[in-house]
Design an enzyme around this catalytic site. Structure first.
Site, PDB file in Angstrom:
ATOM      1  N   LEU A   7       0.807  -1.217   0.000  1.00 26.26           N
ATOM      2  CA  LEU A   7       0.000   0.000   0.000  1.00 26.26           C
ATOM      3  C   LEU A   7       0.840   1.267   0.000  1.00 26.26           C
ATOM      4  O   LEU A   7       0.440   2.281  -0.550  1.00 26.26           O
ATOM      5  CB  LEU A   7      -0.923   0.010   1.230  1.00 26.26           C
ATOM      6  CG  LEU A   7      -1.881  -1.175   1.352  1.00 26.26           C
ATOM      7  CD1 LEU A   7      -2.681  -1.070   2.649  1.00 26.26           C
ATOM      8  CD2 LEU A   7      -2.815  -1.228   0.144  1.00 26.26           C
ATOM      9  N   HIS A   8       2.014   1.195   0.624  1.00 26.14           N
ATOM     10  CA  HIS A   8       2.812   2.414   0.759  1.00 26.14           C
ATOM     11  C   HIS A   8       4.232   2.044   1.174  1.00 26.14           C
ATOM     12  O   HIS A   8       4.433   1.087   1.929  1.00 26.14           O
ATOM     13  CB  HIS A   8       2.189   3.342   1.809  1.00 26.14           C
ATOM     14  CG  HIS A   8       3.009   4.560   2.111  1.00 26.14           C
ATOM     15  ND1 HIS A   8       3.180   5.586   1.210  1.00 26.14           N
ATOM     16  CD2 HIS A   8       3.711   4.920   3.220  1.00 26.14           C
ATOM     17  CE1 HIS A   8       3.939   6.528   1.752  1.00 26.14           C
ATOM     18  NE2 HIS A   8       4.276   6.137   2.960  1.00 26.14           N
ATOM     19  N   PHE A   9       5.210   2.808   0.672  1.00 26.42           N
ATOM     20  CA  PHE A   9       6.588   2.650   1.111  1.00 26.42           C
ATOM     21  C   PHE A   9       7.143   4.001   1.529  1.00 26.42           C
ATOM     22  O   PHE A   9       6.830   5.034   0.916  1.00 26.42           O
ATOM     23  CB  PHE A   9       7.472   2.079  -0.007  1.00 26.42           C
ATOM     24  CG  PHE A   9       7.202   0.640  -0.318  1.00 26.42           C
ATOM     25  CD1 PHE A   9       7.607  -0.370   0.543  1.00 26.42           C
ATOM     26  CD2 PHE A   9       6.541   0.280  -1.478  1.00 26.42           C
ATOM     27  CE1 PHE A   9       7.362  -1.706   0.265  1.00 26.42           C
ATOM     28  CE2 PHE A   9       6.293  -1.048  -1.778  1.00 26.42           C
ATOM     29  CZ  PHE A   9       6.699  -2.036  -0.899  1.00 26.42           C
ATOM     30  N   SER A  10       7.943   4.010   2.562  1.00 23.77           N
ATOM     31  CA  SER A  10       8.696   5.196   2.949  1.00 23.77           C
ATOM     32  C   SER A  10      10.078   4.735   3.355  1.00 23.77           C
ATOM     33  O   SER A  10      10.379   3.530   3.366  1.00 23.77           O
ATOM     34  CB  SER A  10       8.013   5.929   4.105  1.00 23.77           C
ATOM     35  OG  SER A  10       8.217   5.232   5.332  1.00 23.77           O
ATOM     36  N   ASP A  69      -0.257  13.585  14.682  1.00 27.60           N
ATOM     37  CA  ASP A  69      -0.123  13.652  13.224  1.00 27.60           C
ATOM     38  C   ASP A  69      -1.507  13.563  12.584  1.00 27.60           C
ATOM     39  O   ASP A  69      -1.760  12.767  11.687  1.00 27.60           O
ATOM     40  CB  ASP A  69       0.783  12.522  12.714  1.00 27.60           C
ATOM     41  CG  ASP A  69       1.197  12.704  11.252  1.00 27.60           C
ATOM     42  OD1 ASP A  69       1.095  13.835  10.743  1.00 27.60           O
ATOM     43  OD2 ASP A  69       1.614  11.711  10.634  1.00 27.60           O
ATOM     44  N   GLY A 108       7.529  -0.411   5.030  1.00 28.26           N
ATOM     45  CA  GLY A 108       6.382  -0.545   4.150  1.00 28.26           C
ATOM     46  C   GLY A 108       5.087  -0.733   4.905  1.00 28.26           C
ATOM     47  O   GLY A 108       5.073  -1.035   6.110  1.00 28.26           O
TER      48      GLY A 108
END
Length: 844
Positions: free
Chosen positions: A232-235, A365, A239
């Protein structure tokens, strides 16, 4: 959002800037300025310091070594590696400061370069083995973040990969300029720096690395009860995956945290933040708005948190699809219905935040991407990785642009500030401007109350949430005077002069990297500070076209910067062609000819067909200088390769698509009368229309996100319509006329995120001016853009300026900032606006 922009936002600086020039870097390592070993040379740049022993000539590529480090052991590792490399007489480079090392290892850092502190360039495989074994003995046991693209050597922070030693640029499959290496046939291919160790297929792994490869392949997740089914998402910190719990078959959300990577501003890594999230979810268990925990465990070297998978969409996505201002829904009752829905959602968010606080947790956040809207319109909060205890009164460690509290806000005030921004943002998603000043907040509130039927106490609620004025250290306050009054033909000359003077006031001729503040691309492409799109050439050309002759100092800066940029490409908007064009229009024929000579010598094998940086723009530049033969030669290259010559995924439109090549063909037809050019222009435009989602029968129906509905110049419908307009004049075609008219209707939206020429409101305004059909609808759209440019305007040190792309900082350049706004408004209201190069509009 392009996360690169975050790295160019320095506290207190109203412009995008690089850390090395934004302020003196107090964290520079002493070795950067210390004594040199005898005979060695030192080359310093923005991030790296390169050390070269005497008599060394580097090969173009080979096996190289990377060393990682933490902020805590960087000084020690630097000393050990420096002494070893000097004794070994091997070329090496290292990150020049602790501040840059932290930025590269931050949550918003590039995963491809994360962890890299040192790079060592062995001359051959024998030296590679000697260095690995010697440094391994010195560094085993030292901590450092994992370098994902590399093969780890033993247990320390040493890594190895095959790649380029010197910078060689070429085109990727997506058409972007990327670092390249040479294959056995001598062709340049991308030097891939992905999240896994994959040497080029033709490269044989040295035998002594076999044990390291075996160890890497053996490091699997054993007895791990989750199977990822969708990334779904990587930073930089890890992940996020949709996964199946193999124990019961249920679906969970699985979060991964990499040790020592993804640092926040307090220096906490992704693992520390995952621990915080686990604490917060446990503390808040039982609240309807909090998904329950499924598991928390270590797998191999990484940590994982599994929680209930929430079937919902982010509030950010929901507001974009539902908000009638954003999607230009002008049906009766749309604004009232949306306001009712949005206020109910915000009320739920407020109750949820208050419930968190009552249980002793500060979210830390809060923003629309961390709020999911379930199918029944209830909310769920996610990503509590920066949550803190209420009693700690903690400052914010990480925050989304537009919802992050100003410096000085602590504890629950951080969440209340974000809630105030959400109250505005669900109606007008421009809250990233809110930290500029209280006056900007009042302007945003006024726009909300002007468009939506919100309660009488709306402004008071927002101000109560936002709290006191931003503390010192934020961006400068604006002048209390009105920011922008929609100009008219009568008021524009005085405003034009004032805006030109304000733009010139931002010049920094004492700097070598840029003359005017602009987009981050001016720091990313060779010679970017001099280019037509992002640099001095575009600003000076715009001012000159509007009657403001540039100073000799500024023109000299442009010529000197271009001369220094030896690796500057030949393109129009990103390279030498644009500089030559601008210098010629500035009356500097000799300087222009010298730059044009560099264009003629530049290789074109890797150039795409685009107007922005490829063959179309280069060909039009040659045509501008009267070299019809060279323009025709370049046009033949485009025609021979066909519409597919625009590299990479389709980006239809003026600057990135086949329309740029069509414009070259049209101008060549005008210059030579050759009918073949009209034929090729028609083929290219039909290709671009198809790539943009326009149906061949002229029916404009299609998906809502079709490219032809995007009102941008860089890509999408606005720029494509301008070339269709030019073609229809020379090559009458009912399909072109229908497409142009439909694209014109898309160029007048009420809401646009950016003000700029390439990706924003100024570009849509310029397109409408070019396409003006005399209708009342087009006139209303022009007036709407002229008025709404004020949404993006501020005063900085008394000067009127405009936010650049992503609205995080101000910009003066042609592509994204004040120069582009000047050009567009002059085209709309001036006596003879210049328009874009090679696309000058007709009489007003």
């Amino acid at each position: 959002m392009d996360l690169r922009y975050m790295n160019y936002c320095q506290p207190g600086n109203p412009f995008y800037d690089v850390p090395a020039t934004a302020a003196a870097d107090a964290s520079v390592f002493p070795a950067v300025t210390g004594p040199l070993p005898e005979g060695w040379t030192r080359n310093d740049n923005t991030h790296w310091l390169l050390m070269t022993p005497p008599g060394t000539v580097l090969p173009g590529q080979g096996w190289k070594i990377h060393v990682s480090a933490t902020l805590e052991n960087a000084d020690r590792v630097l000393g050990l590696v420096w002494d070893f490399c000097v004794a070994e007489r091997v070329t090496f480079k290292f990150i020049r400061s602790a501040g840059i090392l932290k930025m590269r290892n931050s949550k918003y850092g590039d995963r491809g370069s994360s962890g890299k502190f040192f790079t060592i360039y062995p001359g051959d495989e024998a030296q590679l083995e000697r260095i690995l074994r010697g440094l391994g003995d010195l560094l085993d046991g030292e901590a450092g973040p994992t370098i994902l693209s590399d093969l780890r050597w033993r247990s320390g922070p040493l890594y190895v990969r095959y790649g380029g030693f010197v910078s060689r640029l070429g085109r990727s499959e997506t058409g972007e300029l990327v670092h390249c290496i040479e294959d056995p046939e001598g062709r340049l291919v991308p030097d891939v720096r992905g999240p896994s160790f994959r040497p080029p297929s033709w490269v044989e792994l040295p035998a002594f690395l076999g044990e390291a490869l075996t160890a890497r392949n053996a490091a699997t997740l054993k007895d791990f009860p989750f199977r990822a089914t969708k990334a779904l998402h990587f930073s930089n910190g890890g992940g996020v995956y949709q996964a199946t719990d193999t124990r019961d078959g249920g679906t969970v959300l699985l979060k991964e945290a990499r040790p020592l990577a993804g640092l926040d501003e307090e220096g906490a890594d992704a693992v520390a933040r995952l621990q915080r999230e686990h604490w917060a979810l446990d503390k808040l268990a039982g609240l309807d708005c909090i998904p329950p925990i499924a598991d928390y465990r270590k797998g191999n070297e990484h940590w994982f948190l599994a929680r209930e998978y929430v079937d919902g969409k982010p509030l950010a996505r929901e507001l974009l699809s539902r908000n009638p201002l954003v999607n230009d829904d002008r049906t009766e009752g749309a604004y009232a219905a949306y306001a009712d829905w949005a206020l109910k959602i915000v009320d739920q968010v407020e109750r949820g935040v208050e419930a968190m606080h009552a249980k002793g947790v500060v979210f830390g956040d809060l923003h629309p991407n961390n709020i999911l809207i379930r199918p029944d319109d209830t909310v769920s909060f996610i990503d509590l990785e920066t949550a803190t205890p209420v009693e700690d009164e903690s400052a914010q460690a990480i925050g989304a642009p537009g919802f992050r509290a100003p410096a000085g806000y602590k504890g629950t005030a951080v969440d209340r500030y974000a809630l105030g921004c959400i109250r505005i943002g669900v109606f007008l998603p421009l809250t990233v401007m809110a930290t500029w000043s209280r006056a900007k907040v009042d302007q945003l509130i006024g726009l909300v109350t002007e468009h939506f039927p919100v309660p009488d106490g709306f402004a008071g609620q927002v101000h109560a949430d936002l709290g006191p004025d931003p503390h010192p250290g934020q961006l400068p306050e604006t002048d209390p005077a009105p920011l922008w009054t929609a100009p008219t033909a009568g008021s524009w000359p005085a405003l034009r002069t004032a805006l030109a003077e304000d733009l010139l006031a931002s010049a920094t001729p004492q700097r070598e990297d840029r003359l005017f503040p602009g987009d981050v691309e001016q720091f990313s492409v060779p010679g970017g500070g001099a280019t037509l799109a992002y640099g001095a050439a575009g600003v000076l050309w715009t001012l000159a076209e509007l009657g403001h002759a540039p100073s000799d100092e500024h023109v000299s800066w442009l010529t000197d910067a271009t001369a220094r940029a030896a690796d500057m490409g030949p393109g129009l908007y990103d390279g030498l062609s644009g500089v030559a064009y601008a210098l010629d229009r500035l009356g500097r024929a000799d300087e222009a000819a010298a730059v044009l000579d560099r264009v003629r010598r530049a290789p074109l094998e890797d150039a795409d067909h685009s107007l922005f940086g490829g063959l179309a723009g280069i060909g039009l530049t040659h045509l501008h200088f009267g070299d019809t033969d060279e323009a025709a030669r370049i046009a033949a290259l485009i025609a021979d390769q066909g519409p597919g010559g625009v590299a990479g995924r389709p980006r239809p439109g003026l600057l990135r698509g086949a329309s740029g090549g069509a414009l070259l063909m049209l101008r060549l037809y005008e210059a030579t009368g050759g009918p073949k050019y009209l034929h090729v222009a028609g083929e290219l435009l039909r290709h671009d229309l198809a790539e943009a989602g326009w149906s061949e029968d002229g029916d404009p129906a299609g998906s809502e996100d079709a490219a032809w509905k995007v009102p941008f110049l860089a890509f999408g419908g606005a720029g494509l319509a301008m070339v269709l307009h030019e073609a229809e004049r020379l090559l009458p075609d009912p399909e072109f006329a229908r497409a142009r008219d439909a694209l014109r209707e898309q160029a007048g939206p009420s809401f646009m995120l950016n003000a700029g020429l390439f990706h924003g409101r100024a570009g849509a305004l310029l397109a409408l001016r070019h396409l003006h059909d005399g209708s009342a609808a087009t006139r209303r759209a022009v007036d709407r853009h002229l008025d709404a440019l004020g949404w993006h305007a501020v005063r900085c040190d008394g000067h009127l300026a405009f936010f650049g792309d992503h609205t995080l900082r101000l910009s003066a350049d042609l592509a994204t900032g004040s120069a582009g706004v000047l050009l567009a408004v002059e085209a709309a209201l001036g006596d003879a606006g210049p328009g874009l190069p090679f696309l000058t509009p007709g009489p007003r």
